[in-house]
Design a protein around this motif. Structure first.
Motif, PDB file in Angstrom:
ATOM      1  N   PRO A  64      -6.812  19.883 -11.218  1.00  0.00           N
ATOM      2  CA  PRO A  64      -5.950  20.518 -12.226  1.00  0.00           C
ATOM      3  C   PRO A  64      -4.478  20.550 -11.847  1.00  0.00           C
ATOM      4  O   PRO A  64      -3.617  20.683 -12.728  1.00  0.00           O
ATOM      5  CB  PRO A  64      -6.524  21.945 -12.316  1.00  0.00           C
ATOM      6  N   ASP A  65      -4.162  20.439 -10.572  1.00  0.00           N
ATOM      7  CA  ASP A  65      -2.771  20.551 -10.121  1.00  0.00           C
ATOM      8  C   ASP A  65      -2.128  19.197  -9.836  1.00  0.00           C
ATOM      9  O   ASP A  65      -1.051  19.137  -9.222  1.00  0.00           O
ATOM     10  CB  ASP A  65      -2.700  21.422  -8.867  1.00  0.00           C
ATOM     11  N   ALA A  66      -2.777  18.111 -10.255  1.00  0.00           N
ATOM     12  CA  ALA A  66      -2.208  16.779 -10.015  1.00  0.00           C
ATOM     13  C   ALA A  66      -0.858  16.645 -10.705  1.00  0.00           C
ATOM     14  O   ALA A  66      -0.628  17.215 -11.782  1.00  0.00           O
ATOM     15  CB  ALA A  66      -3.169  15.714 -10.524  1.00  0.00           C
ATOM     16  N   CYS A  67       0.041  15.879 -10.081  1.00  0.00           N
ATOM     17  CA  CYS A  67       1.347  15.647 -10.683  1.00  0.00           C
ATOM     18  C   CYS A  67       1.189  14.902 -12.009  1.00  0.00           C
ATOM     19  O   CYS A  67       0.113  14.382 -12.330  1.00  0.00           O
ATOM     20  CB  CYS A  67       2.240  14.873  -9.731  1.00  0.00           C
ATOM     21  N   GLU A  68       2.256  14.839 -12.786  1.00  0.00           N
ATOM     22  CA  GLU A  68       2.165  14.298 -14.147  1.00  0.00           C
ATOM     23  C   GLU A  68       1.649  12.863 -14.171  1.00  0.00           C
ATOM     24  O   GLU A  68       0.753  12.523 -14.951  1.00  0.00           O
ATOM     25  CB  GLU A  68       3.527  14.361 -14.835  1.00  0.00           C
ATOM     26  N   ALA A  69       2.187  11.995 -13.313  1.00  0.00           N
ATOM     27  CA  ALA A  69       1.783  10.588 -13.337  1.00  0.00           C
ATOM     28  C   ALA A  69       0.302  10.437 -13.016  1.00  0.00           C
ATOM     29  O   ALA A  69      -0.427   9.697 -13.685  1.00  0.00           O
ATOM     30  CB  ALA A  69       2.626   9.782 -12.352  1.00  0.00           C
ATOM     31  N   ILE A 116       0.864  -1.175   0.000  1.00  0.00           N
ATOM     32  CA  ILE A 116       0.000   0.000   0.000  1.00  0.00           C
ATOM     33  C   ILE A 116       0.906   1.233   0.000  1.00  0.00           C
ATOM     34  O   ILE A 116       1.802   1.339   0.839  1.00  0.00           O
ATOM     35  CB  ILE A 116      -0.919   0.027   1.240  1.00  0.00           C
ATOM     36  N   HIS A 117       0.693   2.128  -0.943  1.00  0.00           N
ATOM     37  CA  HIS A 117       1.473   3.364  -1.025  1.00  0.00           C
ATOM     38  C   HIS A 117       0.581   4.568  -0.773  1.00  0.00           C
ATOM     39  O   HIS A 117      -0.558   4.607  -1.253  1.00  0.00           O
ATOM     40  CB  HIS A 117       2.106   3.517  -2.414  1.00  0.00           C
ATOM     41  N   VAL A 118       1.095   5.533  -0.048  1.00  0.00           N
ATOM     42  CA  VAL A 118       0.436   6.826   0.126  1.00  0.00           C
ATOM     43  C   VAL A 118       1.341   7.871  -0.502  1.00  0.00           C
ATOM     44  O   VAL A 118       2.523   7.971  -0.149  1.00  0.00           O
ATOM     45  CB  VAL A 118       0.191   7.150   1.610  1.00  0.00           C
ATOM     46  N   ARG A 119       0.789   8.664  -1.434  1.00  0.00           N
ATOM     47  CA  ARG A 119       1.582   9.642  -2.163  1.00  0.00           C
ATOM     48  C   ARG A 119       0.955  11.030  -2.101  1.00  0.00           C
ATOM     49  O   ARG A 119      -0.262  11.157  -1.989  1.00  0.00           O
ATOM     50  CB  ARG A 119       1.736   9.229  -3.638  1.00  0.00           C
ATOM     51  N   ASP A 120       1.791  12.032  -2.221  1.00  0.00           N
ATOM     52  CA  ASP A 120       1.317  13.398  -2.370  1.00  0.00           C
ATOM     53  C   ASP A 120       0.872  13.579  -3.820  1.00  0.00           C
ATOM     54  O   ASP A 120       1.647  13.343  -4.752  1.00  0.00           O
ATOM     55  CB  ASP A 120       2.432  14.385  -2.034  1.00  0.00           C
ATOM     56  N   GLY A 121      -0.369  14.008  -4.007  1.00  0.00           N
ATOM     57  CA  GLY A 121      -0.904  14.110  -5.359  1.00  0.00           C
ATOM     58  C   GLY A 121      -0.372  15.274  -6.157  1.00  0.00           C
ATOM     59  O   GLY A 121      -0.529  15.303  -7.378  1.00  0.00           O
ATOM     60  N   CYS A 138      -4.628  15.006  -2.271  1.00  0.00           N
ATOM     61  CA  CYS A 138      -4.625  16.299  -2.951  1.00  0.00           C
ATOM     62  C   CYS A 138      -5.478  17.294  -2.154  1.00  0.00           C
ATOM     63  O   CYS A 138      -6.366  16.879  -1.404  1.00  0.00           O
ATOM     64  CB  CYS A 138      -5.220  16.178  -4.357  1.00  0.00           C
ATOM     65  N   PRO A 139      -5.257  18.582  -2.317  1.00  0.00           N
ATOM     66  CA  PRO A 139      -6.144  19.554  -1.669  1.00  0.00           C
ATOM     67  C   PRO A 139      -7.577  19.388  -2.177  1.00  0.00           C
ATOM     68  O   PRO A 139      -7.848  19.489  -3.374  1.00  0.00           O
ATOM     69  CB  PRO A 139      -5.559  20.901  -2.104  1.00  0.00           C
TER      70      PRO A 139
END
Length: 393
Positions: A253-258, A74-79, A208-209
């Protein structure tokens, strides 16, 4: 089948699980589903160890397991940045800690496995195209009424007809679902369409926010399930409302590229408003009881909706086996389940606020995730995952 049968309204996961549990107690069951066929709709679901344990108690795990996927982590990432905030390995140490594995599957695959198991059980009669509209305790029996004007009598009625339950009022009074200011989107796409920057073998949570995204493989690695939750409101048009083209990407709209490439990959999305129930004043009334979302619908942010219905089925059927009087058994079932499911409802709301934090709160959340490590996260989930049919919770 006769007046000794238990009548179940709703052929979803909770209703079918209850049918299997009651049949294992030697009780005949008549199950009524409003649709003409069991539809393959819905999102994926995470089968945490307590859910696996419940399926084993119902005798259904062997039928369900082949359709499940074994995720690696399980991964938690900053969007926004894509940074990895936390990783939880799901191998043998995890299984040793919680006494059962963690799996993911599609809701349709779980439902199909439960339908197959129910159809093989001679104690269970399945009726489709029968929409339940009313239930009544008659003293020595109970009655279930249908939209076509017909009715059925049995030993008791289990209302497992979902968050929009037509039967709930007979037990708990007027208690409509409460919108929680979140819009949910889901899609299912072939695994080979997943962009290369996405780790497709993991369960991944992007924060994400004002939004979060969860994705993982399902259907024995054939498909990829993605669910997006964003702050906002939406009319309740059900689960089958298509989103507009580009709607999901515009919400983040501000999501990272991936993450942005993933959100643009599906051919289409379905959307619905997030809602839950407040804790009900009671679940049972004589020979009538509620089960699953009809009793305790929650936001999906702890991934426990389907699992709570499975737990309900185990506890309900166990109580029926323990107490000869139906009303007493139903009372014991609700007594055991109400506090646990209310806690799930409240913590699911809390998780939504944490996931959707922005600014300083988001920075503090991300720092906490980085510094605390997986042991802290798993410790906070222990009260959920360590549930057993006669254990904590």
């Amino acid at each position: 089948m006769d007046a000794h049968s238990f009548l179940i309204a709703g052929g979803g996961i909770g209703g079918l699980a209850a049918a299997l549990g009651l049949a294992r107690q030697g009780r005949p069951v008549r199950l009524f589903e409003q649709a003409q066929t069991f539809e393959e709709i819905g999102a994926g679901l995470q089968m945490s160890p307590n859910g696996v344990r419940a399926l084993k108690a119902l005798g259904a795990w062997d039928a369900v397991e082949p359709a499940c996927v074994i995720p690696s982590e399980i991964h938690v990432r900053d969007g926004l940045s894509g940074a990895l905030l936390q990783r939880i390995r799901l191998g043998k140490p995890f299984e040793d800690r919680f006494g059962a594995p963690y799996r993911v599957c599609h809701r349709a695959d779980l439902l199909a496995s439960l339908v197959t198991a129910a159809k093989r059980n001679f104690a269970i009669e399945i009726n489709t195209g029968k929409r339940a509209t009313a239930m009544e305790d008659l003293g020595e029996t109970a009655r279930l009424g249908f939209a076509d004007g017909s009715s059925a009598k049995g030993a008791a009625v289990v209302a497992a007809d979902g968050v929009r339950s037509a039967l709930r009022a007979a037990v708990a009074g007027t208690a409509p679902a409460t919108p929680r200011g979140v819009i949910l989107y889901r899609c299912l796409m072939p695994l080979d369409r997943v962009p290369p920057g996405i780790e497709a073998d993991c369960v991944t949570l992007w924060l994400c926010p004002g939004a979060h995204v969860v994705h993982y493989p399902v259907s024995n690695w054939r498909n990829f399930n993605v669910v997006v939750a964003v702050d906002g409101t939406l009319p309740d048009d059900g689960w089958k409302t298509p989103a507009h083209t580009g709607e999901v990407e515009q919400r983040l709209p501000d999501a990272c590229e991936a993450l942005g490439l993933l959100l643009a990959a599906p051919a289409g999305w379905m959307r619905w408003p997030g809602a839950d129930l407040p804790p009900l004043p009671q679940w049972t009334k004589g020979r009538l009881t509620l089960l699953g979302d009809a009793a305790h619908a929650a936001l999906p942010f702890l991934a426990q909706g389907a699992v709570m219905a499975l737990e309900d089925a185990v506890v309900l059927s166990g109580a029926i086996g323990q107490y000869p009087d139906v009303a007493t058994a139903f009372g014991a079932y609700s007594q055991e389940r109400r506090a646990r499911t209310a806690r799930i409802q409240q913590q699911s709301r809390n998780m939504g606020r944490i996931y959707h934090a922005s600014g300083v709160l988001a920075s503090a959340r991300n720092l906490t995730l980085r510094l605390s490590g997986p042991a802290y996260a798993l410790g906070r989930l222990e009260w959920i995952y360590c549930w057993t049919p006669h254990g904590p919770g």
